[in-house]
Design a protein around this motif. Structure first.
Motif, short mmCIF file in Angstrom:
data_model
loop_
_atom_site.label_atom_id
_atom_site.label_comp_id
_atom_site.label_asym_id
_atom_site.label_seq_id
_atom_site.Cartn_x
_atom_site.Cartn_y
_atom_site.Cartn_z
N ALA A 1 8.54 -1.05 -4.16
CA ALA A 1 7.85 -2.32 -3.94
C ALA A 1 8.37 -3.43 -4.84
CB ALA A 1 6.35 -2.15 -4.15
N ARG B 1 -1.93 1.16 -3.99
CA ARG B 1 -2.09 1.91 -5.25
C ARG B 1 -3.45 2.60 -5.28
NH1 ARG B 1 0.76 4.29 -8.61
NH2 ARG B 1 2.23 2.58 -8.62
N HIS C 1 -0.26 -4.43 -2.59
CA HIS C 1 0.17 -3.45 -3.59
C HIS C 1 -1.05 -2.77 -4.21
CE1 HIS C 1 1.88 -1.98 -7.44
NE2 HIS C 1 2.92 -1.72 -6.66
N ARG C 2 -2.07 -3.54 -4.53
CA ARG C 2 -3.29 -3.00 -5.12
C ARG C 2 -3.98 -2.03 -4.14
NH1 ARG C 2 -5.11 -7.44 -6.62
NH2 ARG C 2 -6.20 -8.01 -4.72
N VAL D 1 6.72 -6.86 -5.75
CA VAL D 1 5.48 -7.62 -5.60
C VAL D 1 5.78 -9.10 -5.78
CG1 VAL D 1 3.13 -7.95 -6.45
CG2 VAL D 1 4.14 -5.66 -6.44
N MET E 1 5.82 -7.02 -1.08
CA MET E 1 4.37 -6.85 -0.93
C MET E 1 3.66 -7.97 -1.68
SD MET E 1 3.36 -2.95 -1.69
CE MET E 1 3.97 -1.60 -0.74
N GLU F 1 1.36 -4.13 5.03
CA GLU F 1 0.12 -4.92 4.99
C GLU F 1 -0.18 -5.59 6.32
OE1 GLU F 1 -0.06 -7.47 1.29
OE2 GLU F 1 2.10 -7.05 1.43
N LEU G 1 5.56 2.56 -3.03
CA LEU G 1 5.17 1.92 -4.29
C LEU G 1 6.34 1.83 -5.25
CD1 LEU G 1 1.64 3.49 -4.74
CD2 LEU G 1 2.14 1.06 -4.37
#
Length: 182
Positions: free
Chosen positions: A97, A40, A36-37, A99, A31, A136, A94
């Motif tokens: 993930a 979340r 990711h943000r 990142v 991600m 995404e 998550l």
């Protein structure tokens, strides 16, 4: 007949992803920080705002007596199941993930995860795509999943390279005009 002898689906054990794309086996869940943000924030909104509000409505509706014809209760319970399913899905994604910040990607002369690539097809039409995680991806916004045929074909290519890949319309050839990491 006893329920143990009948194969019925009461909603338990369903795939948490719903219509979301599944991760290929033995792959990481890459991600971008932005993706990711966003995920979340959705998770926290569901847990801290939406779910408590629905629980409150269901609790109020349950206190009104007969639940069989109570629309608030029936809809609330259904919505609560949907929220819980989405929370489970987001939690799993998550937790798994990885990142990857495109701005800190090494080897920026080649296409890797997070790159924004400007291409030109055989008709001379230009387009830009950013290679992102599967959660995404939004082709209409120019974000394609790293597991898509186009992204896989672009991986490790450099500016000026001609790349061939199989698209739904058949075999295509594109030229890489620019690679950026933002």
């Amino acid at each position: 007949m006893n329920k143990a002898f009948v194969k019925e689906n009461d909603g338990e054990g369903e795939d948490d992803a719903g219509n979301e794309p599944a991760l290929p086996p033995d792959t990481k869940n890459y991600m971008t920080p932005r993706g990711h943000r966003r995920m979340r924030e959705e998770f926290e909104h569901l847990v801290k705002v939406e779910r408590p509000n629905i629980v409150q409505v269901v609790s109020w509706a349950a206190g009104n007596g007969d639940r069989s014809e109570n629309g608030d209760y029936i809809y609330g319970k259904k919505r609560l199941r949907e929220i819980d399913k989405r929370i489970r899905f987001l939690s799993k994604r998550l937790d798994s993930a990885v990142v990857v910040d495109p701005a800190h990607q090494s080897g920026q002369e080649q296409v890797f995860f997070g790159a924004t690539v400007t291409i030109c097809d055989s008709d001379g039409a230009e387009a830009s795509y950013q290679i992102v995680g599967i959660d995404e991806a939004d082709a209409s916004a120019g974000r394609i999943s790293w597991i898509s045929p186009l992204a896989r074909a672009l991986m490790k290519a450099r500016e000026g390279d001609l790349v061939r890949f199989a698209s739904p319309a058949g075999q295509r050839e594109i030229e890489i005009l620019e690679i950026r990491y933002e």
